[in-house]
Design a protein around this motif. Structure first.
Motif, PDB file in Angstrom:
ATOM      1  N   ASN A 293       0.832  -1.210   0.000  1.00 39.44           N
ATOM      2  CA  ASN A 293       0.000   0.000   0.000  1.00 39.44           C
ATOM      3  C   ASN A 293       0.867   1.261   0.000  1.00 39.44           C
ATOM      4  OD1 ASN A 293      -2.163  -1.726   0.096  1.00 39.44           O
ATOM      5  ND2 ASN A 293      -2.814  -1.158   2.149  1.00 39.44           N
ATOM      6  N   LEU A 294       1.978   1.243   0.737  1.00 38.78           N
ATOM      7  CA  LEU A 294       2.885   2.396   0.744  1.00 38.78           C
ATOM      8  C   LEU A 294       3.402   2.679  -0.668  1.00 38.78           C
ATOM      9  CD1 LEU A 294       5.112   1.851   3.937  1.00 38.78           C
ATOM     10  CD2 LEU A 294       3.293   3.535   3.620  1.00 38.78           C
ATOM     11  N   LEU A 295       3.773   1.625  -1.394  1.00 40.30           N
ATOM     12  CA  LEU A 295       4.264   1.801  -2.761  1.00 40.30           C
ATOM     13  C   LEU A 295       3.177   2.361  -3.676  1.00 40.30           C
ATOM     14  CD1 LEU A 295       6.490  -1.367  -3.219  1.00 40.30           C
ATOM     15  CD2 LEU A 295       7.249   1.009  -3.262  1.00 40.30           C
ATOM     16  N   TRP A 296       1.967   1.805  -3.568  1.00 38.12           N
ATOM     17  CA  TRP A 296       0.866   2.292  -4.417  1.00 38.12           C
ATOM     18  C   TRP A 296       0.512   3.736  -4.074  1.00 38.12           C
ATOM     19  CZ3 TRP A 296      -0.533   1.077  -8.948  1.00 38.12           C
ATOM     20  CH2 TRP A 296      -0.362  -0.214  -9.419  1.00 38.12           C
ATOM     21  N   ASP A 297       0.544   4.077  -2.796  1.00 33.28           N
ATOM     22  CA  ASP A 297       0.268   5.468  -2.410  1.00 33.28           C
ATOM     23  C   ASP A 297       1.290   6.413  -3.038  1.00 33.28           C
ATOM     24  OD1 ASP A 297      -1.889   4.613  -0.917  1.00 33.28           O
ATOM     25  OD2 ASP A 297      -0.878   4.807   1.028  1.00 33.28           O
ATOM     26  N   LYS A 298       2.568   5.996  -3.071  1.00 37.61           N
ATOM     27  CA  LYS A 298       3.625   6.820  -3.664  1.00 37.61           C
ATOM     28  C   LYS A 298       3.416   6.931  -5.176  1.00 37.61           C
ATOM     29  CE  LYS A 298       6.730   8.536  -1.891  1.00 37.61           C
ATOM     30  NZ  LYS A 298       6.834   9.922  -1.393  1.00 37.61           N
ATOM     31  N   ILE A 299       3.024   5.838  -5.820  1.00 39.30           N
ATOM     32  CA  ILE A 299       2.746   5.862  -7.265  1.00 39.30           C
ATOM     33  C   ILE A 299       1.624   6.856  -7.560  1.00 39.30           C
ATOM     34  CG2 ILE A 299       1.740   4.519  -9.175  1.00 39.30           C
ATOM     35  CD1 ILE A 299       3.347   2.077  -8.022  1.00 39.30           C
ATOM     36  N   LYS A 300       0.546   6.796  -6.782  1.00 39.83           N
ATOM     37  CA  LYS A 300      -0.602   7.688  -7.001  1.00 39.83           C
ATOM     38  C   LYS A 300      -0.259   9.139  -6.678  1.00 39.83           C
ATOM     39  CE  LYS A 300      -4.034   4.116  -6.119  1.00 39.83           C
ATOM     40  NZ  LYS A 300      -5.005   3.631  -5.146  1.00 39.83           N
ATOM     41  N   GLU A 301       0.595   9.328  -5.683  1.00 37.76           N
ATOM     42  CA  GLU A 301       1.024  10.690  -5.321  1.00 37.76           C
ATOM     43  C   GLU A 301       1.740  11.347  -6.504  1.00 37.76           C
ATOM     44  OE1 GLU A 301       4.660  12.260  -2.602  1.00 37.76           O
ATOM     45  OE2 GLU A 301       3.261  10.916  -1.570  1.00 37.76           O
ATOM     46  N   ILE A 302       2.517  10.563  -7.240  1.00 34.00           N
ATOM     47  CA  ILE A 302       3.287  11.093  -8.362  1.00 34.00           C
ATOM     48  C   ILE A 302       2.465  11.114  -9.649  1.00 34.00           C
ATOM     49  CG2 ILE A 302       5.290  10.668  -9.857  1.00 34.00           C
ATOM     50  CD1 ILE A 302       6.625   9.400  -7.312  1.00 34.00           C
ATOM     51  N   GLY A 303       1.749  10.031  -9.916  1.00 30.19           N
ATOM     52  CA  GLY A 303       1.100   9.885 -11.215  1.00 30.19           C
ATOM     53  C   GLY A 303      -0.393  10.113 -11.243  1.00 30.19           C
ATOM     54  N   GLY A 304      -0.987  10.380 -10.091  1.00 30.42           N
ATOM     55  CA  GLY A 304      -2.437  10.559 -10.039  1.00 30.42           C
ATOM     56  C   GLY A 304      -3.142   9.249  -9.721  1.00 30.42           C
ATOM     57  N   GLU A 305      -4.451   9.319  -9.607  1.00 30.42           N
ATOM     58  CA  GLU A 305      -5.248   8.164  -9.180  1.00 30.42           C
ATOM     59  C   GLU A 305      -5.143   6.983 -10.152  1.00 30.42           C
ATOM     60  OE1 GLU A 305      -7.111   6.298  -6.250  1.00 30.42           O
ATOM     61  OE2 GLU A 305      -6.483   8.382  -6.086  1.00 30.42           O
ATOM     62  N   LYS A 306      -5.085   7.260 -11.459  1.00 33.20           N
ATOM     63  CA  LYS A 306      -4.973   6.192 -12.453  1.00 33.20           C
ATOM     64  C   LYS A 306      -3.854   6.525 -13.441  1.00 33.20           C
ATOM     65  CE  LYS A 306      -9.718   4.618 -12.203  1.00 33.20           C
ATOM     66  NZ  LYS A 306     -10.925   4.282 -12.906  1.00 33.20           N
ATOM     67  N   PRO A 307      -2.608   6.393 -13.008  1.00 33.40           N
ATOM     68  CA  PRO A 307      -1.493   6.759 -13.881  1.00 33.40           C
ATOM     69  C   PRO A 307      -1.411   5.833 -15.096  1.00 33.40           C
ATOM     70  CG  PRO A 307      -0.678   5.685 -11.891  1.00 33.40           C
ATOM     71  CD  PRO A 307      -2.162   5.875 -11.716  1.00 33.40           C
TER      72      PRO A 307
END
Length: 126
Positions: free
Chosen positions: A44-58
């Protein structure tokens, strides 16, 4: 900026979390990453970081992150000054869920008000 540079904080976090079997490739404009975290919390930490950078659906990253131990949400090493309610707030966003953590650790805890630094607590899946 390259897609790899854009998502470098995700790769750095993966390193910090000691993600196993990690693999990173760039195909065109898409960053492909895969690896295995120890727990769902780390995933979940990794996915949160992905969404923080790329938005909800990068659309410029594809991540295949698996979890090594799905029997628990996380394993937490108690630090000085912590309480079960503080730990519950950190993982679940709700301090009143401390009873779930206590119930999952009755093998080492006898009283929900008494925990000690360096104890490793199971943080159960809800």
């Amino acid at each position: 900026m390259s897609v790899k540079a854009k998502y470098q904080p995700v790769l750095d976090l993966g390193e910090k979390l000691n993600v196993k079997n990690g693999d990173v490739n760039v195909e065109g404009d898409i960053l492909k990453i895969k690896g295995m975290t120890k727990t769902q919390y780390e995933k979940n930490l990794l996915w949160d970081k992905i969404k923080e950078i790329g938005g909800e659906k990068p659309s410029d990253i594809k991540a295949n992150i698996t979890v090594e131990d799905e029997s628990v949400y996380h394993r937490h090493t108690v630090k000085s000054g912590e309480s079960l309610s503080k730990i519950a707030k950190h993982y679940y966003g709700d301090p009143m869920k401390y009873t779930k953590i206590f119930d999952a650790n009755t093998n080492i805890l006898k009283d929900p008000n008494v925990i000690h630094p360096d104890q490793v607590l199971v943080i159960p899946n809800l």
